[in-house]
Write an enzyme that holds these catalytic residues in place. Structure first.
Site, short mmCIF file in Angstrom:
data_model
loop_
_atom_site.label_atom_id
_atom_site.label_comp_id
_atom_site.label_asym_id
_atom_site.label_seq_id
_atom_site.Cartn_x
_atom_site.Cartn_y
_atom_site.Cartn_z
N GLN A 73 -76.12 -16.96 88.07
CA GLN A 73 -75.23 -16.95 86.82
C GLN A 73 -76.13 -17.99 85.98
O GLN A 73 -77.14 -17.79 86.09
CB GLN A 73 -73.48 -17.45 87.09
N ASP A 78 -91.27 -9.94 76.33
CA ASP A 78 -92.36 -9.02 74.97
C ASP A 78 -91.00 -8.11 74.37
O ASP A 78 -91.33 -7.54 73.65
CB ASP A 78 -92.58 -8.35 76.65
N HIS A 109 -78.81 -9.26 90.24
CA HIS A 109 -80.26 -9.94 90.43
C HIS A 109 -81.05 -8.74 90.56
O HIS A 109 -81.46 -7.77 91.56
CB HIS A 109 -80.62 -11.01 91.22
N THR A 143 -74.38 -5.65 86.91
CA THR A 143 -72.93 -5.32 88.06
C THR A 143 -71.77 -4.47 87.52
O THR A 143 -71.71 -3.62 88.08
CB THR A 143 -72.26 -7.10 88.20
N THR A 144 -71.68 -4.47 85.66
CA THR A 144 -70.22 -4.02 85.51
C THR A 144 -70.73 -2.88 84.84
O THR A 144 -69.86 -2.17 84.32
CB THR A 144 -69.01 -4.90 85.16
N SER A 174 -92.91 -14.84 81.74
CA SER A 174 -92.88 -13.24 82.01
C SER A 174 -92.83 -12.33 80.86
O SER A 174 -92.02 -12.67 79.91
CB SER A 174 -90.70 -12.93 82.70
N LYS A 207 -83.30 -13.23 86.38
CA LYS A 207 -83.54 -14.38 87.75
C LYS A 207 -83.87 -14.42 89.20
O LYS A 207 -84.72 -14.88 89.73
CB LYS A 207 -81.61 -15.72 88.10
N GLY A 208 -83.49 -13.35 88.81
CA GLY A 208 -84.31 -11.85 90.16
C GLY A 208 -85.51 -12.21 90.96
O GLY A 208 -86.36 -11.87 91.21
P1 GDP Z 1 -80.54 -12.05 86.67
O1 GDP Z 1 -79.00 -11.93 86.82
O2 GDP Z 1 -81.05 -13.60 85.79
O3 GDP Z 1 -81.60 -11.82 87.79
O4 GDP Z 1 -81.14 -11.19 85.89
P2 GDP Z 1 -80.96 -9.52 85.32
O5 GDP Z 1 -81.20 -8.65 86.90
O6 GDP Z 1 -79.33 -9.23 85.50
O7 GDP Z 1 -81.02 -8.93 83.99
C1 GDP Z 1 -82.52 -9.10 84.07
C2 GDP Z 1 -83.00 -7.45 83.24
O8 GDP Z 1 -83.92 -8.18 82.37
C3 GDP Z 1 -83.39 -6.51 84.17
O9 GDP Z 1 -82.70 -5.79 84.72
C4 GDP Z 1 -84.85 -6.67 85.16
O10 GDP Z 1 -85.61 -6.21 85.50
C5 GDP Z 1 -85.57 -7.36 83.64
N1 GDP Z 1 -86.44 -8.26 83.36
C6 GDP Z 1 -86.63 -9.14 83.88
N2 GDP Z 1 -87.47 -9.76 83.19
C7 GDP Z 1 -88.44 -8.84 82.38
C8 GDP Z 1 -89.44 -9.30 81.74
O11 GDP Z 1 -89.55 -9.65 81.63
N3 GDP Z 1 -89.58 -8.10 80.02
C9 GDP Z 1 -88.67 -7.51 80.28
N4 GDP Z 1 -88.69 -6.14 80.05
N5 GDP Z 1 -87.50 -7.36 81.41
C10 GDP Z 1 -87.67 -8.65 81.58
P1 IMO Z 2 -76.18 -12.92 87.89
O1 IMO Z 2 -76.08 -14.04 88.64
C1 IMO Z 2 -73.48 -12.11 83.28
C2 IMO Z 2 -69.59 -13.61 83.17
C3 IMO Z 2 -68.48 -12.56 83.63
C4 IMO Z 2 -67.62 -13.16 83.26
C5 IMO Z 2 -67.49 -14.27 83.86
C6 IMO Z 2 -66.20 -14.40 84.71
O2 IMO Z 2 -76.53 -11.59 87.46
O3 IMO Z 2 -76.37 -13.99 85.91
P2 IMO Z 2 -66.16 -13.72 87.05
O4 IMO Z 2 -66.60 -12.22 87.36
O5 IMO Z 2 -67.35 -14.87 87.39
O6 IMO Z 2 -64.44 -14.51 87.34
O7 IMO Z 2 -66.17 -13.40 85.63
O8 IMO Z 2 -68.19 -14.76 84.09
N1 IMO Z 2 -70.89 -12.93 85.06
C7 IMO Z 2 -71.63 -12.75 84.31
N2 IMO Z 2 -72.68 -12.24 83.44
N3 IMO Z 2 -74.22 -12.42 84.54
C8 IMO Z 2 -73.82 -13.01 86.31
O9 IMO Z 2 -74.38 -12.79 87.04
C9 IMO Z 2 -72.72 -13.16 86.24
N4 IMO Z 2 -71.16 -12.88 86.67
C10 IMO Z 2 -70.31 -13.72 86.54
O10 IMO Z 2 -68.73 -11.67 82.98
O11 IMO Z 2 -67.76 -13.03 81.59
MG MG Z 3 -77.34 -10.31 86.41
#
Ligand code: GDP
Ligand code: IMO
Ligand code: MG
Length: 421
Positions: free
Chosen positions: A221, A330, A41, A297-298, A410, A16-17
């Site tokens: 989430q 990818d 994110h 995060t964790t 992406s 999402k980020g």
């Molecule tokens: P979010 O919580 O939905 O914003 O996702 P996170 O940032 O926690 O996790 C997504 C991970 O995948 C991050 O490390 C991003 O940099 C990476 N990412 C996002 N889009 C792509 C993609 O298209 N390909 C690859 N290889 N990595 C990606």
């Molecule tokens: P983003 O926005 C993935 C998961 C936790 C746990 C459950 C409850 O980065 O996608 P909480 O602390 O919210 O009470 O935990 O939800 N969880 C996530 N898993 N991405 C997240 O956020 C999460 N935020 C909470 O691991 O299973």
């Molecule tokens: Mg995330």
């Protein structure tokens, strides 16, 4: 004028980020509407990587980042995040809803205590105090952003709330003491630091809509962590689906245009709870290693599995998704065969919906469609036709099954590794 919304369609971490940062180019405001610093994110611009937990992702593109009333805020984390971004040369423009609830020290302690109490039935939370903070909001014992900038109100509220918390601490046999003076000092200090950012964001956002500005709403989430439609009780405590964007910002539903569902090309999950397509073999290892699936995060390893279209179909329905953005395509490259789950078998019968009963979910056996894999995706791909033929077949099945068009693919973490259709 457009109000667009980005939501995760799986168990979070869909990218999402990255996608919010990408679409922020056209936005004036980027607004978080639920969750707190349980989110992580990631945004990658050239060689710079930003990991944001509560600050809206749009600040990296210089847009106004609003933390809506539906969020829960740990002020310590927010202040540190703003400071760190400022040190890195990004001057984040942040506004905080006066109605957003504040995560207090006792929320974090109780999150840990509840998990410990649950033992092997634990949820696997991020222990950031999210659940206890939302519980207090609903039971009307919350401290809101507006309260931390008025010492007298904060003091009075703490008198009532701490009396309740002390009883709960006793029940859990928690040794830590709740010192009213210390909490009052710390949170009044946070209030002073954030005073200029705390405002009636719902009014500002509606005025912005009336004057033709563009707003991007950033979900945290994903659907399967939604407190109603996710794998409850293995979920978070907020409304992660599109409906949450309206109550979490004060923007009426009629204003929302596109609802963009982010779909990771496979499935991941952090924490406990069922995940029908989870893999425990070499293919799972491929997804985990090539996808670098470690929690933002964790830092816990994310569980990995094949793409589950029963999950994504459920999300498309609940959120009324109008467009799809497929991420991490990818990561599948180099696999001989790739699979997509298009149905479940439960008690010997085929079902094509996501059950509410968590015990049933854990017994669902996925039904897969299998495809030939593909090798390297050209990092300079600009259009669908530039992708390997087998990857195109994979994407076409997703579109067909979900009856929703793919607007973006992406193919890497960077801002430029994006194909927009
Ligand atoms: P979010 O919580 O939905 O914003 O996702 P996170 O940032 O926690 O996790 C997504 C991970 O995948 C991050 O490390 C991003 O940099 C990476 N990412 C996002 N889009 C792509 C993609 O298209 N390909 C690859 N290889 N990595 C990606
Ligand atoms: P983003 O926005 C993935 C998961 C936790 C746990 C459950 C409850 O980065 O996608 P909480 O602390 O919210 O009470 O935990 O939800 N969880 C996530 N898993 N991405 C997240 O956020 C999460 N935020 C909470 O691991 O299973
Ligand atoms: Mg995330």
């Amino acid at each position: 004028m457009a109000v667009n919304l980005v939501v995760g369609t799986q168990w979070g971490d869909e990218g999402k980020g990255k996608i919010v940062d990408y679409f922020s180019k056209d936005a004036d405001y980027v607004v978080r509407f639920q969750g707190g610093n349980n989110a992580g994110h990631t945004i990658k611009v050239e060689d710079q990587v930003y990991k944001l937990h509560i600050t809206p992702s749009g600040v990296i593109q210089g847009k106004i980042g609003v933390i809506g009333n539906g969020c829960v805020i740990d002020p310590d984390v927010l202040i540190k995040e703003i400071d760190e971004l400022t040190k890195r040369g990004i001057k984040p423009k942040v506004l905080i809803s006066d109605r957003a609830n504040i995560i207090m020290p006792y929320h974090k302690i109780l999150d840990g205590a509840e998990e410990k109490f649950l033992g092997n039935k634990k949820i696997g939370t991020t222990k950031r105090g999210i659940g206890p903070c939302y519980s207090d909001k609903i039971s009307r014992n919350g401290i809101r952003a507006i309260d931390i900038i008025d010492r007298e109100t904060l003091s009075k509220k703490l008198d009532t709330i701490l009396a309740i918390k002390i009883r709960i601490f006793d029940a859990y046999k928690i040794d830590e003491k709740l010192d009213k003076k210390e909490i009052l000092e710390t949170y009044s200090y946070f209030g002073e630091q954030l005073r200029n950012l705390i405002t009636t964001t719902h009014v500002e956002l509606n005025m912005a809509i009336n004057s033709g500005k563009n707003i991007l709403l950033e979900g945290a989430q994903g659907t399967m962590l939604d407190v109603e439609y996710g794998t409850y009780p293995y979920s978070t405590s907020s409304h992660t689906v599109a409906g949450g964007a309206s109550t979490g910002t004060g923007i009426g539903p009629k204003h929302i245009d596109d609802i963009i569902g982010i779909v990771k090309a496979y499935t991941t999950r952090v924490g406990e709870g069922p995940m029908p397509t989870e893999l425990f073999d070499e293919e799972g290892k491929h997804l985990s290693e090539k996808g670098r699936e470690i929690g933002t995060t964790t830092s816990r390893p994310r569980r990995c599995g094949w793409l589950d279209l029963i999950v994504v179909k459920h999300s498309c329905m609940i959120s009324g998704i109008t467009k799809l953005a497929i991420t991490k395509l990818d990561v599948l490259e180099g696999l001989k065969k790739v699979k997509i789950c298009t149905g479940y078998r439960l008690n010997g019968k085929k079902i094509d919906f996501f059950p509410a009963n968590i015990e049933q979910v854990s017994r669902c056996e996925p039904i897969y469609e299998e495809f030939d894999g593909w090798n390297k995706i050209n990092a300079n791909s600009m259009k669908l036709a530039d992708l390997p033929e087998n990857a195109q077949t994979y994407l076409k099945l997703i579109e067909k099954e979900l009856r929703t068009p793919i607007a973006l693919v992406s193919i890497g973490p960077g801002r430029k590794e994006t194909i927009e259709f």
